[in-house]
Structures are given as structure tokens and as C-alpha cells.
Design a protein around this motif. Structure first.
Motif, PDB file in Angstrom:
ATOM      1  N   ALA A  43      33.295  49.367  39.815  1.00 44.38           N
ATOM      2  CA  ALA A  43      33.538  50.712  40.298  1.00 44.38           C
ATOM      3  C   ALA A  43      34.984  51.177  40.136  1.00 44.38           C
ATOM      4  CB  ALA A  43      32.965  50.899  41.606  1.00 44.38           C
ATOM      5  N   LYS A  44      35.784  50.160  40.374  1.00 47.47           N
ATOM      6  CA  LYS A  44      37.392  50.436  40.301  1.00 47.47           C
ATOM      7  C   LYS A  44      37.946  50.245  38.977  1.00 47.47           C
ATOM      8  CE  LYS A  44      37.643  49.905  45.313  1.00 47.47           C
ATOM      9  NZ  LYS A  44      38.595  49.333  46.280  1.00 47.47           N
ATOM     10  N   ASN A  45      37.152  49.496  38.044  1.00 42.53           N
ATOM     11  CA  ASN A  45      37.761  49.091  36.807  1.00 42.53           C
ATOM     12  C   ASN A  45      38.982  48.301  36.690  1.00 42.53           C
ATOM     13  OD1 ASN A  45      35.813  50.848  35.444  1.00 42.53           O
ATOM     14  ND2 ASN A  45      37.158  52.150  34.304  1.00 42.53           N
ATOM     15  N   THR A  46      38.846  47.448  37.746  1.00 42.74           N
ATOM     16  CA  THR A  46      39.771  46.204  38.065  1.00 42.74           C
ATOM     17  C   THR A  46      39.419  45.021  38.414  1.00 42.74           C
ATOM     18  OG1 THR A  46      40.944  48.226  39.232  1.00 42.74           O
ATOM     19  CG2 THR A  46      41.963  45.913  39.689  1.00 42.74           C
ATOM     20  N   VAL A  47      40.300  44.151  37.665  1.00 40.53           N
ATOM     21  CA  VAL A  47      40.106  42.748  37.786  1.00 40.53           C
ATOM     22  C   VAL A  47      41.383  42.193  38.621  1.00 40.53           C
ATOM     23  CG1 VAL A  47      40.141  40.544  36.686  1.00 40.53           C
ATOM     24  CG2 VAL A  47      38.986  42.418  36.097  1.00 40.53           C
ATOM     25  N   TRP A  48      41.269  41.273  39.523  1.00 38.51           N
ATOM     26  CA  TRP A  48      42.420  40.565  40.188  1.00 38.51           C
ATOM     27  C   TRP A  48      42.630  39.319  40.095  1.00 38.51           C
ATOM     28  CZ3 TRP A  48      38.867  44.088  42.707  1.00 38.51           C
ATOM     29  CH2 TRP A  48      39.348  45.297  42.902  1.00 38.51           C
ATOM     30  N   LEU A  49      43.718  38.503  40.378  1.00 36.16           N
ATOM     31  CA  LEU A  49      43.784  37.232  40.278  1.00 36.16           C
ATOM     32  C   LEU A  49      44.593  36.749  41.581  1.00 36.16           C
ATOM     33  CD1 LEU A  49      43.527  34.636  38.717  1.00 36.16           C
ATOM     34  CD2 LEU A  49      45.667  34.789  37.629  1.00 36.16           C
ATOM     35  N   GLN A  50      44.021  36.273  42.493  1.00 36.31           N
ATOM     36  CA  GLN A  50      44.580  35.784  43.698  1.00 36.31           C
ATOM     37  C   GLN A  50      45.194  34.284  43.514  1.00 36.31           C
ATOM     38  OE1 GLN A  50      44.861  37.359  46.843  1.00 36.31           O
ATOM     39  NE2 GLN A  50      46.512  35.571  47.065  1.00 36.31           N
ATOM     40  N   MET A  51      46.667  34.334  43.545  1.00 45.26           N
ATOM     41  CA  MET A  51      47.100  32.931  43.286  1.00 45.26           C
ATOM     42  C   MET A  51      47.989  32.327  44.628  1.00 45.26           C
ATOM     43  SD  MET A  51      49.066  33.971  39.528  1.00 45.26           S
ATOM     44  CE  MET A  51      50.211  34.945  40.259  1.00 45.26           C
ATOM     45  N   ASN A  52      47.332  31.370  45.061  1.00 44.67           N
ATOM     46  CA  ASN A  52      47.733  30.778  46.178  1.00 44.67           C
ATOM     47  C   ASN A  52      48.609  29.304  45.919  1.00 44.67           C
ATOM     48  OD1 ASN A  52      46.793  32.688  47.941  1.00 44.67           O
ATOM     49  ND2 ASN A  52      44.679  31.771  48.072  1.00 44.67           N
ATOM     50  N   SER A  53      49.192  28.970  46.681  1.00 42.79           N
ATOM     51  CA  SER A  53      49.866  27.507  46.674  1.00 42.79           C
ATOM     52  C   SER A  53      50.585  27.549  45.320  1.00 42.79           C
ATOM     53  CB  SER A  53      48.878  26.245  46.812  1.00 42.79           C
ATOM     54  OG  SER A  53      48.206  26.379  47.965  1.00 42.79           O
ATOM     55  N   LEU A  54      51.174  28.478  45.020  1.00 42.05           N
ATOM     56  CA  LEU A  54      51.875  28.475  43.719  1.00 42.05           C
ATOM     57  C   LEU A  54      53.012  27.335  43.441  1.00 42.05           C
ATOM     58  CD1 LEU A  54      52.266  32.388  43.427  1.00 42.05           C
ATOM     59  CD2 LEU A  54      51.212  31.091  41.726  1.00 42.05           C
ATOM     60  N   LYS A  55      53.068  26.633  42.192  1.00 41.37           N
ATOM     61  CA  LYS A  55      53.735  25.861  41.930  1.00 41.37           C
ATOM     62  C   LYS A  55      54.857  26.227  40.717  1.00 41.37           C
ATOM     63  CE  LYS A  55      50.291  22.529  42.366  1.00 41.37           C
ATOM     64  NZ  LYS A  55      49.376  21.253  41.869  1.00 41.37           N
ATOM     65  N   PRO A  56      56.080  25.546  40.729  1.00 44.59           N
ATOM     66  CA  PRO A  56      57.081  26.087  39.624  1.00 44.59           C
ATOM     67  C   PRO A  56      56.449  25.967  38.060  1.00 44.59           C
ATOM     68  CG  PRO A  56      58.095  24.648  41.130  1.00 44.59           C
ATOM     69  CD  PRO A  56      56.658  24.643  41.590  1.00 44.59           C
ATOM     70  N   GLU A  57      55.270  25.217  38.032  1.00 44.25           N
ATOM     71  CA  GLU A  57      54.812  25.135  36.782  1.00 44.25           C
ATOM     72  C   GLU A  57      53.806  26.377  36.239  1.00 44.25           C
ATOM     73  OE1 GLU A  57      54.930  22.730  38.981  1.00 44.25           O
ATOM     74  OE2 GLU A  57      53.109  21.639  38.952  1.00 44.25           O
ATOM     75  N   ASP A  58      53.656  27.308  37.257  1.00 44.60           N
ATOM     76  CA  ASP A  58      52.884  28.600  37.170  1.00 44.60           C
ATOM     77  C   ASP A  58      53.774  29.475  36.758  1.00 44.60           C
ATOM     78  OD1 ASP A  58      51.168  27.403  40.361  1.00 44.60           O
ATOM     79  OD2 ASP A  58      50.477  27.294  38.157  1.00 44.60           O
ATOM     80  N   THR A  59      55.051  29.174  36.461  1.00 46.27           N
ATOM     81  CA  THR A  59      55.973  30.353  35.955  1.00 46.27           C
ATOM     82  C   THR A  59      55.318  30.769  34.557  1.00 46.27           C
ATOM     83  OG1 THR A  59      57.664  29.720  37.479  1.00 46.27           O
ATOM     84  CG2 THR A  59      58.218  30.936  35.529  1.00 46.27           C
ATOM     85  N   ALA A  60      55.273  32.078  34.341  1.00 45.91           N
ATOM     86  CA  ALA A  60      54.693  32.489  32.899  1.00 45.91           C
ATOM     87  C   ALA A  60      54.713  33.962  32.990  1.00 45.91           C
ATOM     88  CB  ALA A  60      53.350  31.722  32.696  1.00 45.91           C
ATOM     89  N   VAL A  61      54.696  34.482  31.998  1.00 46.97           N
ATOM     90  CA  VAL A  61      53.982  35.968  31.942  1.00 46.97           C
ATOM     91  C   VAL A  61      52.747  35.948  32.028  1.00 46.97           C
ATOM     92  CG1 VAL A  61      53.874  37.992  30.636  1.00 46.97           C
ATOM     93  CG2 VAL A  61      56.185  36.727  30.647  1.00 46.97           C
ATOM     94  N   TYR A  62      52.009  36.710  32.679  1.00 49.01           N
ATOM     95  CA  TYR A  62      50.401  36.521  32.970  1.00 49.01           C
ATOM     96  C   TYR A  62      49.899  37.862  32.193  1.00 49.01           C
ATOM     97  CZ  TYR A  62      50.288  32.704  36.015  1.00 49.01           C
ATOM     98  OH  TYR A  62      50.643  31.137  36.576  1.00 49.01           O
ATOM     99  N   TYR A  63      49.065  37.649  31.397  1.00 57.04           N
ATOM    100  CA  TYR A  63      48.161  38.876  30.691  1.00 57.04           C
ATOM    101  C   TYR A  63      46.732  38.938  31.098  1.00 57.04           C
ATOM    102  CZ  TYR A  63      52.117  38.428  27.463  1.00 57.04           C
ATOM    103  OH  TYR A  63      53.524  38.069  26.993  1.00 57.04           O
TER     104      TYR A  63
END
Length: 124
Positions: A75-95
């Protein structure tokens, strides 16, 4: 004109959280499977998570299971990505990417539309 616009990236310390958003326009959003990919410097773009058109089925990369959650609101034309417990190896550009097919895919080439990306930086 189809547009996917990501937001919510930023810089956090390890263990922190971020919530990415992908707002879509110009397409029948509920007809598209949506995924998040990421690309770190010097590496290929990789699949992170995907969600079915109705939002009932998700799939994610093993290294993010239990930490990242993908969700959508048609209904909102939206997707989310909830990211918890982030690690340095998660560093990136997210698409954010959309695929006009109900079948899940982890391959970059099988997605029809892409956003411009949002930077996520996790420091140790």
C-alpha cells in the motif's frame, strides 16, 4: 518512468542498527519481487535478501540471517531492510532491485530495475 529510491544508510559502530527504505514509483509494485543487494569496494554485487510479491516469503544470505529482516508494504510501495547487530563486513553500498517475476532470484542480471544505492559504513 520506474524509480526505486533507497534511503536510511549511514555510519554506525559495530553492533548498531540501521533501517533501509526503498520507495518505488512508476510500476505496479505488488507485481514485483523485491530484493536488496550490496556491493563492497573491490567486490562484486551480492544478494542480501528478497521478499515475495505478497510479502509472505523471504530469503536471505546466510551471513545476515538472524540479523537482517526484509519487509514490505504494498500500500506504501515500500520495502525495508532492518539491519541489527551490524558488523564491519556489512560495510557496502546497498541497492534495492525489483523483478517482474514471482520466482526468487539471487542473480543481479535477473532484476529489471535498480535504485541508486545507499552507503552503509560499520566501524569496529
Amino acid at each position: 518512468q520506474v524509480q526505486l529510491v533507497e534511503s536510511g544508510g549511514g555510519s554506525v559502530q559495530a553492533g548498531g542498527s540501521l533501517r533501509l527504505s526503498c520507495a518505488a514509483s512508476g510500476l505496479t509494485f505488488s507485481s514485483y519481487l523485491v530484493a536488496w543487494f550490496r556491493q563492497a569496494p573491490g567486490k562484486e554485487r551480492e544478494f542480501v535478501a528478497t521478499i515475495s510479491r505478497g510479502g509472505t516469503t523471504t530469503r536471505s544470505l546466510d551471513s545476515v540471517k538472524g540479523r537482517f529482516t526484509i519487509s514490505r508494504d504494498n500500500a506504501k510501495n515500500t520495502v525495508w531492510l532492518q539491519m541489527n547487530s551490524l558488523k564491519p563486513e556489512d560495510t557496502a553500498v546497498y541497492y534495492c532491485a525489483a523483478r517482474g517475476d514471482w520466482r526468487t532470484s539471487v542473480y543481479v542480471t535477473e532484476y529489471d530495475y535498480w535504485g541508486q544505492g545507499t552507503q552503509v559504513t560499520v566501524s569496529s
